[in-house]
Design a protein around this motif. Structure first.
Motif, mmCIF file in Angstrom:
data_model
loop_
_atom_site.group_PDB
_atom_site.id
_atom_site.type_symbol
_atom_site.label_atom_id
_atom_site.label_comp_id
_atom_site.label_asym_id
_atom_site.label_seq_id
_atom_site.Cartn_x
_atom_site.Cartn_y
_atom_site.Cartn_z
ATOM 1 N N TYR A 114 18.344 10.276 79.954
ATOM 2 C CA TYR A 114 19.598 9.816 79.363
ATOM 3 C C TYR A 114 19.350 8.597 78.491
ATOM 4 N N ASN A 153 26.253 9.557 80.076
ATOM 5 C CA ASN A 153 26.187 10.102 78.713
ATOM 6 C C ASN A 153 25.608 11.517 78.691
ATOM 7 N N THR A 154 24.661 11.759 79.582
ATOM 8 C CA THR A 154 24.044 13.080 79.647
ATOM 9 C C THR A 154 25.059 14.142 80.085
ATOM 10 N N ASP A 212 27.496 14.866 77.256
ATOM 11 C CA ASP A 212 26.861 15.708 76.242
ATOM 12 C C ASP A 212 26.996 17.212 76.553
ATOM 13 N N PRO A 245 29.318 16.998 72.856
ATOM 14 C CA PRO A 245 28.137 16.383 72.236
ATOM 15 C C PRO A 245 28.550 15.310 71.242
ATOM 16 N N THR A 258 29.994 9.263 73.866
ATOM 17 C CA THR A 258 29.264 8.461 74.848
ATOM 18 C C THR A 258 30.211 7.517 75.575
#
Lengths: 504, 504
Positions: free
Chosen positions: B153, B159-160, B163, B167, B170
């Motif tokens: 990450y 954030n991952t 996504d 996408p 954040t």
């Protein structure tokens, strides 16, 4: 050694489970396409069905399948297998050998031809134009003849096709029983034609609203023992029953507001198919054994329900009052008149609209034609004339066009040669089963009169349904009736019933 | 060289087509399970869905996929690919890398946990017993944390997860926009609470028969531009839209005879989702690009229809007379009273029942909690208390039990962490799209009044729908609005609308 085999056995079952999972998905897509899928999605859905079907076909011939067959087939290995796996193996082996013998390219070409031919047939039928369909039918026959040379045959090329639908049944058998049937039914049909005691039927065609027909269909399905926790009733252009798994066996029917017989007898017929599938032993789920053992045995169940129950006097003695709740316009029609009307027999041109007495003649005509096509005695181009002549000879009526004649059935357009005899076989099996059943349930008529239909369903499950494909069709017949195929029971049933109705 | 690539390109597309075919079959089985599949078949159907899903997962990580990615990824090769194949490749590559990083055994264990956790959650919710669900939720969080370490990450572990669904979005972005939203909505909600001009709503709850609601829903769907040749409307416990392919995008809704808003606004919401999927460019069929580009953009379409159209004064100016044809009991309710009633805002405990003003606060609460869970600031065991405190703080009401609190949503039980923000993002996107749309269609209100909804649908198709996943969410936002994520438009919309309704 023992341990290794049980491991392979498990892997083999997993492999087979996956094929069956794809088949369940395909069946649902098929059902959905027919019951209300939006039309703009149809092309893509057909692609998807094609891709999954191809996958199942590939899996049936992959090296992985070949390896399972090689490892599990030796006699000392088979002895260690559970009966379910042993029969599953036999099914897979049969299919492997059949599919492997056809060159992949040729099979692909054949599949494309099939789907084209069906579309062309539909148009040709609409236009009543056999010439339009002829080149496609010719190619389908040629392909099938080539497949027969790949597969090999004993005695008669048509035997190999019969084996696809009714293992154990051959041209010799069919020639014998169909001759007997024909020789007894044709004169009976003629006598009926000349009878002056024809039933009055005009009241059958009074308007009967669709919703009421549906409500009565649902009520009757429940009485017959159809399990709604494991099924549902929908509406389609052509009625059918489809099993996704024994916990989900769906029926469809068609409603004609001017002729309730379409829906009611269609529903009862499909219910017979569905009861078979709903009551297959759960241990067979996920294997190719979880299916009716043959087209003929399947049809024996649907015809048993449609004719031996649904057109029986005692059945209506029980349910005519219920029927009139949904169809109050029958208030002044007596039970006797109703019974005679729904059992009217009259030569007709269209197989799927035929009554139970003339129905076998429609099948015999198709059998004689198919046999001739594959022995080389009949040419595709001569089919319309031959068709019409046979109708004139056996039924005394001649189709006025090809749509009402040689183009009426979908089967040939899909390359299904050898299928038709199953319908008549199912009818004979059903009569034999009924005779056997009456030894255990001598009060059959009384059960109908008392609405104890569940006992009949239980008997059929005990002797037929639960085995799925664990027993071959003639094995079931032998186990249940103690004899082989015998048309006498059907002939006797038809003669007794129709002589009484027409006072011959 | 060129020729070889076009061959690989074709093989790659075939491979992807097959994965998508399986997905279409899975989607149909899912739809069927929810709309009327007989209950006894459910276990086997779940097995079948599991087997096909596993197959798609496997195909996404097979060596064959790895080979396509290796062969097609080099820059000079990519330049020769069609845009559709290039974007398809990027999607497959992203998924390959994500799926490959998780050890197969661990993934299997996780899938089993997921399905168990959902069942446990259902029971825990029914019993309002968080302690029962806690160990499962703990394990799901632990698994997800481990997956994050596999995936890696930037800046914040959460954030991952973001996504996966949105996408480009954040924690930094969300902290900024959610703070703005919260700081403007919370005081507005308080002002409304204190307002003495609350709408009268009792007439909303008069009995409105299901059949009439369904008929009105069908009429409105048609007006909105939903294509019934490419879809159908069914009834389920929870409304949803599902795309099998752009020619078959189905909607479901739920009817509450004592509160018609459930069905009408549910139907309009799902219609927004469906219009997106029905209008994706047909050239994307059979690829993973034939789908909404993100959860947030998808939600922007459903919320656009539900709120910016379905709760707009001009919309009801046009359709209130039609509505009264189906709901004659509204004859004496004025349009103004009706409009104010369906726009009532009131803090409530359940997200899916929230009005459009308080809805973002429900999402912000979930976002803050999820962020804390994955940064390590919040422990699973403390969730009920934290949840209740946040509701008290932001909405001024406190859940009286866990069923109405932390256990209300299904998402976590399926391991879907990072999904919730998409709902609020979609809302902000929708407001931004509306602002952009009004440059091209300055007479937006008039279009509603005149029932020219098709022009709105066409604009959305032109700018958003048709691209499917060919554009990333923030790329669409930038292309359509000329700016990045900006909560001002939503805030301004809410402030203007609610100040007027509550006369603040």
């Amino acid at each position: 050694m023992k341990k290794d085999i049980s491991k392979i056995e498990k892997q083999f079952l997993n492999y087979v489970n996956k094929m069956m999972a794809y088949n369940e998905a395909i069946s649902l897509m098929y059902w959905d396409l027919r019951t209300g899928a939006p039309k703009n999605g149809v092309d893509q859905r057909s692609e998807v069905i094609g891709m999954l079907s191809q996958e199942v076909f590939k899996m049936s011939t992959y090296e992985e399948m070949a390896a399972y067959i090689a490892e599990l087939s030796p006699k000392h290995v088979q002895e260690q297998l559970s009966p379910v796996v042993r029969h599953t193996l036999a099914e897979c082996k049969k299919e492997y050998e059949r599919n492997k013998k056809i060159p992949a390219d040729e099979y692909k070409e054949y599949v494309v031809l099939q789907s084209k031919a069906e579309a062309v047939w539909e148009e040709a039928k609409a236009k009543s134009d056999f010439a339009m369909f002829e080149p496609y039918l010719q190619k389908l026959v040629d392909f099938t003849k080539r497949f027969i040379t790949y597969w090999g045959y004993e005695k008669h090329p048509y035997n190999t096709l019969l084996d696809l639908y009714e293992p154990g049944i051959t041209v010799d058998v069919l020639d014998r029983v169909f001759t007997q049937l024909r020789d007894r039914i044709v004169p009976l049909v003629q006598q009926i034609n000349e009878s002056s005691h024809k039933p009055e039927t005009s009241f059958l065609f009074q308007k009967f609203p669709k919703e009421k027909q549906r409500a009565f269909s649902l009520a009757i399905l429940k009485e017959l023992g159809y399990n709604f926790d494991a099924g549902r009733l929908d509406e389609t252009v052509h009625p059918f029953a489809i099993s996704l798994n024994p916990g989900d066996v769906r029926i469809t029917t068609k409603y004609d507001e001017n002729d309730f017989r379409t829906a009611i007898f269609g529903t009862i017929h499909e219910c017979g198919h569905a009861l078979y599938e709903q009551n297959i032993s759960p241990e067979l789920i996920g294997t190719p054994l979880c299916d009716g053992t043959s087209m003929g045995i399947h049809e024996s169940q649907s015809l048993f329900y449609e004719n031996f129950i649904g057109r029986h006097y005692s059945f209506w003695k029980r349910y005519y009052d219920l029927f009139k709740q949904y169809a109050p316009h029958f208030a002044n029609v007596s039970l006797d008149d109703f019974y005679r009307a729904i059992n009217e027999s009259k030569p007709s041109l269209i197989r799927i609209e035929a009554d139970e007495l003339t129905y076998p003649l429609h099948i015999i005509i198709r059998y004689e034609i198919e046999k001739g096509l594959f022995s080389g005695d009949i040419e595709v181009k001569d089919l319309p004339d031959i068709w019409n002549e046979k109708y004139e000879k056996y039924l005394g009526i001649r189709p006025d066009n090809d749509a009402n004649g040689v183009l009426q059935d979908v089967h040939w357009s899909g390359g299904s040669f050898g299928y038709f005899p199953s319908y008549a076989l199912g009818y004979m099996y059903a009569a034999q089963f009924k005779h056997a059943m009456e030894k255990d349930l001598p009060n059959f008529d009384q059960l109908l009169e008392q609405g104890e239909l569940i006992k009949i369903r239980e008997w059929l499950t005990e002797h037929i349904h639960r085995f799925g494909k664990m027993k071959k069709p003639l094995e079931i017949l032998q186990d249940v009736t103690g004899e082989g195929l015998n048309p006498d029971y059907l002939i006797r049933y038809l003669e007794e019933k129709y002589k009484e109705i027409y006072r011959l």
